[in-house]
Design a protein around this motif. Structure first.
Motif, PDB file in Angstrom:
ATOM      1  N   GLY A 131      92.718  96.057  10.495  1.00 38.36           N
ATOM      2  CA  GLY A 131      92.670  96.874   9.289  1.00 38.36           C
ATOM      3  C   GLY A 131      92.220  96.150   8.041  1.00 38.36           C
ATOM      4  N   CYS A 143      85.530 102.992   9.675  1.00 38.25           N
ATOM      5  CA  CYS A 143      86.664 103.583  10.399  1.00 38.25           C
ATOM      6  C   CYS A 143      86.166 104.439  11.562  1.00 38.25           C
ATOM      7  CB  CYS A 143      87.525 104.423   9.456  1.00 38.25           C
ATOM      8  SG  CYS A 143      88.473 103.480   8.250  1.00 38.25           S
ATOM      9  N   ILE A 194      96.402 101.636   9.704  1.00 38.13           N
ATOM     10  CA  ILE A 194      96.372 101.772  11.163  1.00 38.13           C
ATOM     11  C   ILE A 194      97.569 102.606  11.591  1.00 38.13           C
ATOM     12  CG2 ILE A 194      96.398 100.530  13.353  1.00 38.13           C
ATOM     13  CD1 ILE A 194      95.253  98.128  11.950  1.00 38.13           C
ATOM     14  N   TYR A 254      92.305 104.419  12.971  1.00 35.58           N
ATOM     15  CA  TYR A 254      92.090 103.876  11.630  1.00 35.58           C
ATOM     16  C   TYR A 254      91.827 105.012  10.636  1.00 35.58           C
ATOM     17  CZ  TYR A 254      91.634  99.552  14.253  1.00 35.58           C
ATOM     18  OH  TYR A 254      91.875  98.486  15.076  1.00 35.58           O
ATOM     19  N   VAL A 309      92.416 100.589   4.310  1.00 35.40           N
ATOM     20  CA  VAL A 309      92.429 101.195   5.644  1.00 35.40           C
ATOM     21  C   VAL A 309      93.803 100.976   6.262  1.00 35.40           C
ATOM     22  CG1 VAL A 309      91.461 101.080   7.966  1.00 35.40           C
ATOM     23  CG2 VAL A 309      89.957 100.902   5.978  1.00 35.40           C
TER      24      VAL A 309
END
Length: 425
Positions: free
Chosen positions: A101, A137, A300, A289, A298
């Motif tokens: 991430g 992503c 997870i 993601y 981002v």
């Protein structure tokens, strides 16, 4: 008093070669009005012989680089970038999201931007950066999407062979432009020889590259001709050609997870049995993601166990659809196909590796035609196989139990008289 060493060699009228401790230079022009070329630059020299009056000026002036670099050094990298963007310039930003991430943003040389530069990029290109993060992503989540959509490229059946020509992908090498003579190479023979030798080396390298490219193009075209014969003629009469065609096209499918397919063609070229070794459910992605709604971050998230099981269910059935599509599209003589899918497991009683079959399905070409291949996105994969003769034990939650697959004898009994006649004609 410092000594000054200088020696002048006359090359031609109006041209002199100057040798000194600082290097080699040249003087061009008549007495009293010369242009000097040397390591310190290009100078114009004008004088009145016999008077002692002379004027000297540098021709290749540049604006005080030292002062400019000093001023630039006083600014932070972020300020320099901001001034560049304000002035209408551009900046290259490459966005990468690691599997953990972490967001990494680099310039065109792969060097990461510092915090001040990142603040400037967010200010002037925030939306663009978010778009790139979303694309990153999506790339990381591509496996999840592909697992449920592997069937979308399923091909319709054909009764005549099909061939799709391929273009030679290697670009033709380009000749490098010849180096043009410079003033120095015109007046200094060693420089001229070096320039000519470099041009000759480039010409020879181009000739070698072009010859290799032409050889590769000829070999490719020969392979294409052989492939055309195999896929349009031999595929109708030769079991070896049928096996080669199917193996090649199945091998070109970008399976999102390692999936092994083995097959056995019947002696009369009208039947085929396929075994599919599916990956284990644990091999499927367990995280997803997501781009933060407000910040360029981002996160997870774990994929729910139920969703993961459904993805495995859809993939297991989608693989069968895709393989059946290749069979009935590439091999016109095949009229009945048996597809069985299994997972490798260890026998609890012996500890030996064995297979746990999840389903086994018999499909005729006439049944296969009933599918609407223009609306594959609307097909429910588990229900699609239920239209055919199917052995499967599966709960609504997508949990499989082992089944006994059809044996190859079921292929012959499943053929209709018209199927046998069409495969032998």
């Amino acid at each position: 008093m410092a000594l000054r060493f200088r020696r002048r060699i006359r090359i031609a009228p109006g041209i002199s070669l100057n040798l000194s401790k600082s290097g080699i230079g040249a003087s061009i022009g008549p007495r009293g009005a010369k242009i000097s070329v040397g390591s310190r630059g290009v100078y114009a020299n004008v004088g009145l012989p016999g008077t002692g009056l002379a004027f000297r000026e540098k021709l290749n002036k540049r604006g005080s680089p030292g002062a400019t670099s000093a001023r630039a050094g006083a600014l932070s990298r972020g300020k320099v970038l901001e001034q560049q963007l304000k002035a209408g310039g551009s900046a290259v930003a490459r966005v990468r999201v690691n599997e953990d991430g972490e967001v990494v943003i680099t310039d065109d040389d792969g060097q990461p931007y510092d915090e001040t530069e990142l603040r400037v990029l967010r200010k002037y290109a925030g939306e663009g950066m978010r778009d790139m993060l979303q694309q990153a992503c999506d790339r990381l989540n591509a496996d999840l999407a592909a697992l449920a959509t592997v069937h979308l490229d399923t091909l319709p059946p054909r009764d005549t062979p099909v061939f799709q020509a391929r273009a030679f992908s290697e670009p033709e090498p380009q000749r490098r432009p010849r180096l043009k003579p410079t003033l120095w190479s015109r007046i200094w023979p060693p420089a001229r020889r070096r320039l000519e030798e470099q041009n000759e080396r480039w010409a020879e390298q181009y000739a070698r590259d072009l010859s290799e490219w032409e050889d590769a193009a000829r070999a490719f075209n020969d392979q294409e001709r052989q492939r055309r014969v195999q896929e349009t003629e031999l595929v109708l009469t030769s079991l070896d050609a049928m096996a080669n065609v199917l193996e090649e096209h199945l091998g070109e499918i970008p399976w999102p997870r390692e999936t092994n397919v083995s097959f056995d063609l019947g002696d009369d070229a009208s039947t085929i049995a396929i075994d599919i070794e599916l990956p284990e459910e644990d091999a499927f992605p367990d995280v997803e993601y997501h781009l933060d709604a407000k910040q360029a971050k981002v996160s997870i998230k774990k994929v729910a166990a139920t969703r993961r099981r459904m993805l495995y269910r859809d993939y297991a059935h989608g693989v069968a659809m895709r393989v059946l599509g290749e069979i009935f599209h590439r091999l016109p003589t095949v009229q009945v196909a048996l597809v069985s899918a299994y997972m490798p497991i260890l026998d609890a009683g012996t500890g030996q590796p064995t297979e746990s079959y999840l389903y086994s399905v018999l499909v005729t070409k006439s049944q296969w035609r009933e599918i609407n291949f223009k609306a594959l996105v609307d097909i429910e994969l588990p229900a699609a196989l239920e239209r055919f003769e199917l052995r499967r034990k599966m709960t609504k939650a997508g949990v499989f139990k082992s089944v006994e697959p059809f044996d190859v004898g079921a292929l012959a009994s499943h053929q209709t008289p018209s199927d046998r006649l069409s495969s032998l004609s």
